[in-house]
Design a protein around this motif. Structure first.
Motif, PDB file in Angstrom:
ATOM      1  N   GLU A 245      81.572  34.742  52.226  1.00  0.00           N
ATOM      2  CA  GLU A 245      82.965  35.158  52.332  1.00  0.00           C
ATOM      3  C   GLU A 245      83.699  34.711  51.062  1.00  0.00           C
ATOM      4  O   GLU A 245      83.661  33.548  50.691  1.00  0.00           O
ATOM      5  CB  GLU A 245      83.628  34.546  53.559  1.00  0.00           C
ATOM      6  N   LEU A 246      84.348  35.641  50.424  1.00  0.00           N
ATOM      7  CA  LEU A 246      85.024  35.333  49.163  1.00  0.00           C
ATOM      8  C   LEU A 246      86.146  36.334  48.942  1.00  0.00           C
ATOM      9  O   LEU A 246      85.942  37.545  49.047  1.00  0.00           O
ATOM     10  CB  LEU A 246      84.018  35.398  48.009  1.00  0.00           C
ATOM     11  N   HIS A 247      87.331  35.803  48.682  1.00  0.00           N
ATOM     12  CA  HIS A 247      88.525  36.623  48.453  1.00  0.00           C
ATOM     13  C   HIS A 247      89.612  35.707  47.889  1.00  0.00           C
ATOM     14  O   HIS A 247      89.385  34.481  47.770  1.00  0.00           O
ATOM     15  CB  HIS A 247      88.976  37.301  49.756  1.00  0.00           C
ATOM     16  N   PRO A 248      90.771  36.228  47.524  1.00  0.00           N
ATOM     17  CA  PRO A 248      91.793  35.361  46.925  1.00  0.00           C
ATOM     18  C   PRO A 248      92.268  34.220  47.814  1.00  0.00           C
ATOM     19  O   PRO A 248      92.850  33.251  47.306  1.00  0.00           O
ATOM     20  CB  PRO A 248      92.935  36.340  46.632  1.00  0.00           C
TER      21      PRO A 248
ATOM     22  N   ILE B 208      88.711  41.554  51.441  1.00  0.00           N
ATOM     23  CA  ILE B 208      90.169  41.682  51.590  1.00  0.00           C
ATOM     24  C   ILE B 208      90.658  40.804  52.748  1.00  0.00           C
ATOM     25  O   ILE B 208      91.750  41.012  53.278  1.00  0.00           O
ATOM     26  CB  ILE B 208      90.618  43.147  51.752  1.00  0.00           C
ATOM     27  N   ALA B 209      89.834  39.801  53.096  1.00  0.00           N
ATOM     28  CA  ALA B 209      90.206  38.775  54.080  1.00  0.00           C
ATOM     29  C   ALA B 209      90.666  39.390  55.402  1.00  0.00           C
ATOM     30  O   ALA B 209      91.630  38.944  56.006  1.00  0.00           O
ATOM     31  CB  ALA B 209      91.287  37.851  53.511  1.00  0.00           C
ATOM     32  N   ARG B 210      89.919  40.412  55.830  1.00  0.00           N
ATOM     33  CA  ARG B 210      90.229  41.094  57.085  1.00  0.00           C
ATOM     34  C   ARG B 210      91.697  41.525  57.153  1.00  0.00           C
ATOM     35  O   ARG B 210      92.346  41.420  58.197  1.00  0.00           O
ATOM     36  CB  ARG B 210      89.876  40.212  58.281  1.00  0.00           C
TER      37      ARG B 210
ATOM     38  N   LEU C  17      89.958  43.502  45.277  1.00  0.00           N
ATOM     39  CA  LEU C  17      88.654  43.956  44.809  1.00  0.00           C
ATOM     40  C   LEU C  17      88.563  43.908  43.287  1.00  0.00           C
ATOM     41  O   LEU C  17      87.517  43.534  42.728  1.00  0.00           O
ATOM     42  CB  LEU C  17      88.393  45.374  45.321  1.00  0.00           C
ATOM     43  N   ALA C  18      89.652  44.244  42.600  1.00  0.00           N
ATOM     44  CA  ALA C  18      89.653  44.185  41.137  1.00  0.00           C
ATOM     45  C   ALA C  18      89.567  42.740  40.649  1.00  0.00           C
ATOM     46  O   ALA C  18      88.894  42.451  39.647  1.00  0.00           O
ATOM     47  CB  ALA C  18      90.905  44.862  40.588  1.00  0.00           C
ATOM     48  N   TRP C  19      90.242  41.835  41.346  1.00  0.00           N
ATOM     49  CA  TRP C  19      90.177  40.410  40.986  1.00  0.00           C
ATOM     50  C   TRP C  19      88.749  39.887  41.119  1.00  0.00           C
ATOM     51  O   TRP C  19      88.243  39.180  40.237  1.00  0.00           O
ATOM     52  CB  TRP C  19      91.131  39.613  41.874  1.00  0.00           C
ATOM     53  N   LEU C  20      88.083  40.249  42.200  1.00  0.00           N
ATOM     54  CA  LEU C  20      86.699  39.823  42.391  1.00  0.00           C
ATOM     55  C   LEU C  20      85.802  40.372  41.284  1.00  0.00           C
ATOM     56  O   LEU C  20      84.947  39.650  40.748  1.00  0.00           O
ATOM     57  CB  LEU C  20      86.192  40.276  43.761  1.00  0.00           C
ATOM     58  N   ARG C  21      86.002  41.624  40.932  1.00  0.00           N
ATOM     59  CA  ARG C  21      85.196  42.216  39.862  1.00  0.00           C
ATOM     60  C   ARG C  21      85.420  41.482  38.545  1.00  0.00           C
ATOM     61  O   ARG C  21      84.473  41.255  37.776  1.00  0.00           O
ATOM     62  CB  ARG C  21      85.531  43.706  39.716  1.00  0.00           C
ATOM     63  N   GLU C  22      86.673  41.103  38.278  1.00  0.00           N
ATOM     64  CA  GLU C  22      86.976  40.335  37.065  1.00  0.00           C
ATOM     65  C   GLU C  22      86.237  38.998  37.054  1.00  0.00           C
ATOM     66  O   GLU C  22      85.926  38.458  35.983  1.00  0.00           O
ATOM     67  CB  GLU C  22      88.484  40.090  36.959  1.00  0.00           C
TER      68      GLU C  22
ATOM     69  N   ILE D 127      81.687  44.023  49.024  1.00  0.00           N
ATOM     70  CA  ILE D 127      81.197  45.010  49.987  1.00  0.00           C
ATOM     71  C   ILE D 127      82.240  45.197  51.094  1.00  0.00           C
ATOM     72  O   ILE D 127      82.012  44.836  52.248  1.00  0.00           O
ATOM     73  CB  ILE D 127      79.828  44.617  50.574  1.00  0.00           C
ATOM     74  N   PRO D 128      83.406  45.765  50.761  1.00  0.00           N
ATOM     75  CA  PRO D 128      84.446  45.939  51.768  1.00  0.00           C
ATOM     76  C   PRO D 128      84.014  46.906  52.866  1.00  0.00           C
ATOM     77  O   PRO D 128      83.353  47.912  52.607  1.00  0.00           O
ATOM     78  CB  PRO D 128      85.610  46.512  50.962  1.00  0.00           C
ATOM     79  N   LYS D 129      84.409  46.578  54.075  1.00  0.00           N
ATOM     80  CA  LYS D 129      84.202  47.480  55.199  1.00  0.00           C
ATOM     81  C   LYS D 129      85.377  48.448  55.288  1.00  0.00           C
ATOM     82  O   LYS D 129      86.525  48.061  55.063  1.00  0.00           O
ATOM     83  CB  LYS D 129      84.107  46.672  56.489  1.00  0.00           C
ATOM     84  N   ALA D 130      85.104  49.692  55.609  1.00  0.00           N
ATOM     85  CA  ALA D 130      86.157  50.678  55.846  1.00  0.00           C
ATOM     86  C   ALA D 130      85.591  51.740  56.769  1.00  0.00           C
ATOM     87  O   ALA D 130      84.378  51.958  56.811  1.00  0.00           O
ATOM     88  CB  ALA D 130      86.635  51.307  54.541  1.00  0.00           C
ATOM     89  N   THR D 131      86.469  52.365  57.519  1.00  0.00           N
ATOM     90  CA  THR D 131      86.043  53.427  58.432  1.00  0.00           C
ATOM     91  C   THR D 131      86.622  54.767  58.023  1.00  0.00           C
ATOM     92  O   THR D 131      85.913  55.756  57.874  1.00  0.00           O
ATOM     93  CB  THR D 131      86.455  53.092  59.883  1.00  0.00           C
ATOM     94  N   SER D 132      87.935  54.806  57.810  1.00  0.00           N
ATOM     95  CA  SER D 132      88.581  56.077  57.488  1.00  0.00           C
ATOM     96  C   SER D 132      88.285  56.480  56.049  1.00  0.00           C
ATOM     97  O   SER D 132      88.053  55.641  55.170  1.00  0.00           O
ATOM     98  CB  SER D 132      90.092  55.968  57.685  1.00  0.00           C
TER      99      SER D 132
END
Length: 281
Positions: free
Chosen positions: A170-173, A197-199, A224-229, A235-240
């Motif tokens: 788990e890693l995010h700002p 994106i910390a849920r 996501l851009a911060w993590l890439r930097e 690996i964000p989860k998304a449905t729509s």
């Protein structure tokens, strides 16, 4: 500049790590409905994603495989990862259940197989010997670990005959994990961020809101851009489809030094995944 307009032109490709892993992947945790899972995986691949992440514990490997099969994308172009659950980490169980995962996914081999958690039946030498056997047999292209603390990663690198490509954590700002990132760098192990994106917590975080407003993008894209930097794969989860495309559009967002420093300075910590068997407990 990025965008939060789902109809905008999205990036055509994604940067990769030195090990060939695309740095923005598609997470499938909680994709419980088979029809929706197939549709979401197919949509992600046809949007541009080439990294799909699942796990035995998600109970959706068959649907993920069906989504890959349904997409107008060659299997050889997809980086596919799954994880062995904590009840299956004894030597023989790793071999048996990994082969079962491969069958459910409908593929000949996996690009990456993780130890999901260093818990329950995990024994560094026994478990990783089985992973090395799968590697030698060509059933997995890479070995990974997940939720490993720095000291556990050090042991794993030492005892595993096959090279360890990644540690998924788990890693995010709001959970920046600088010590863990440093240890991974020391051992040339890629960091993969789940819950990047910390849920959804990033949407209400003031520093991220400010950076998002500055660039006219979503807070998710900023995270996501911060993590890439930071050299971290997400690996964000998304449905729509809108969320799938919004996350993908983060590849067009370039943060400046002021943005990065602003996010780095966040002092709030909010771990989202915290089971009793987590090694930090």
């Amino acid at each position: 500049m990025g965008t939060n307009d789902a109809d905008a032109v999205t990036p055509e490709c994604c940067p990769t790590t030195s090990g060939g892993m695309p740095m923005l992947g598609f997470g499938t945790w909680q994709h419980d409905d088979p029809t929706q899972c197939v549709e979401s995986v197919t949509t992600a691949l046809e949007t541009g994603y080439r990294h799909i992440d699942t796990a035995q514990a998600y109970d959706n490997e068959e649907s993920v495989g069906d989504g890959i099969e349904a997409a107008d994308v060659d299997r050889d172009d997809v980086f596919l990862a799954t994880k062995v659950w904590i009840s299956n980490l004894a030597y023989d169980d790793v071999l048996e259940t990994a082969r079962a995962s491969i069958d459910r996914l409908g593929v000949d081999a996996l690009d990456l197989l993780y130890v999901h958690w260093p818990a329950r039946t995990y024994d560094a030498e026994e478990t990783l010997a089985a992973f090395s056997e799968l590697y030698d047999e060509g059933l997995i292209e890479n070995v990974g670990v997940s939720n490993f603390l720095p000291e556990q990663l050090e042991v794993a690198v030492d005892v595993c005959d096959a090279p360890i490509l990644a540690n998924q954590v788990e890693l995010h700002p709001l959970l920046q994990q600088p010590e863990l990132r440093e240890t991974c760098a020391d051992y040339d192990v890629d960091v993969v961020a789940y819950s990047p994106i910390a849920r959804g917590e990033v949407f209400s975080q003031p520093e991220l809101q400010a950076v998002a407003e500055k660039h006219g993008v979503s807070e998710a894209q900023v995270s996501l851009a911060w993590l890439r930097e930071k050299g971290v794969t997400s690996i964000p989860k998304a449905t729509s489809e809108d969320h799938i495309r919004d996350n993908w559009a983060s590849l067009s967002l370039e943060l400046d030094r002021e943005d990065i420093d602003r996010i780095d300075s966040i002092e709030e910590t909010a771990r989202q995944v915290d089971p009793d068997f987590g090694p930090w407990n």
